[in-house]
Design an enzyme around this catalytic site. Structure first.
Site, PDB file in Angstrom:
ATOM      1  N   HIS A 138    -143.155  13.522  22.338  1.00 32.02           N
ATOM      2  CA  HIS A 138    -144.514  13.226  22.799  1.00 32.02           C
ATOM      3  C   HIS A 138    -144.531  12.977  24.302  1.00 32.02           C
ATOM      4  CE1 HIS A 138    -146.533  12.962  18.933  1.00 32.02           C
ATOM      5  NE2 HIS A 138    -145.395  12.472  18.467  1.00 32.02           N
ATOM      6  N   ARG A 180    -121.568  12.542  27.751  1.00 34.29           N
ATOM      7  CA  ARG A 180    -120.879  12.943  28.979  1.00 34.29           C
ATOM      8  C   ARG A 180    -119.546  13.565  28.584  1.00 34.29           C
ATOM      9  NH1 ARG A 180    -123.978  10.572  32.618  1.00 34.29           N
ATOM     10  NH2 ARG A 180    -124.648   8.439  32.516  1.00 34.29           N
TER      11      ARG A 180
END
Length: 135
Positions: A69, A130
């Site tokens: 959203h 990561r």
């Protein structure tokens, strides 16, 4: 499930309790295994989909979110395609967010939240995901 995913190739394995919202926007490559509890959320409003390559392994409870959203106007959806290359392994409980591309032969560790692209052959983990080294 296979009947709903008309754009998927043969030899795709689906375990139980796989959820696919807007299945016509999801494509899964030959030889891929989708484990139980995996969820696919394509973006119907913007026609953004999810493409999984060949020979991928998607562990239990992985979620693919190609839609979300707009924080300024919660009535509007925003999203982008998710693309997963060939021979990718995605660990249990990982979350893949809109616009992410995961390169061929990459590994996503269990529980990772992938918000950025993952290079080919890279191993990523953590929140946000990561690169990590495996010893």
């Amino acid at each position: 499930m296979r009947q709903l995913l008309t754009r998927s190739e043969p030899d795709v394995y689906f375990d139980r309790q796989v959820y696919v919202k807007f299945p016509w926007l999801v494509r899964i490559g030959r030889g891929t295994s989708v484990n139980r509890g995996v969820e696919f959320y394509a973006d119907f409003q913007n026609s953004k989909g999810i493409v999984i390559g060949k020979r991928c392994y998607v562990a239990p409870n992985v979620r693919f979110h190609a839609a979300g959203h707009d924080l300024e106007d919660m009535t509007q959806h925003v999203g982008d395609d998710i693309r997963v290359g060939d021979d990718v392994w995605i660990g249990a409980g990982a979350i893949i967010l809109p616009g992410v591309t995961i390169g061929n032969r990459a590994v996503v560790a269990a529980g990772a939240v992938v918000a950025r692209d993952v290079a080919e052959t890279a191993t990523v983990g953590g929140v946000p995901a990561r690169p990590i080294g495996l010893e």
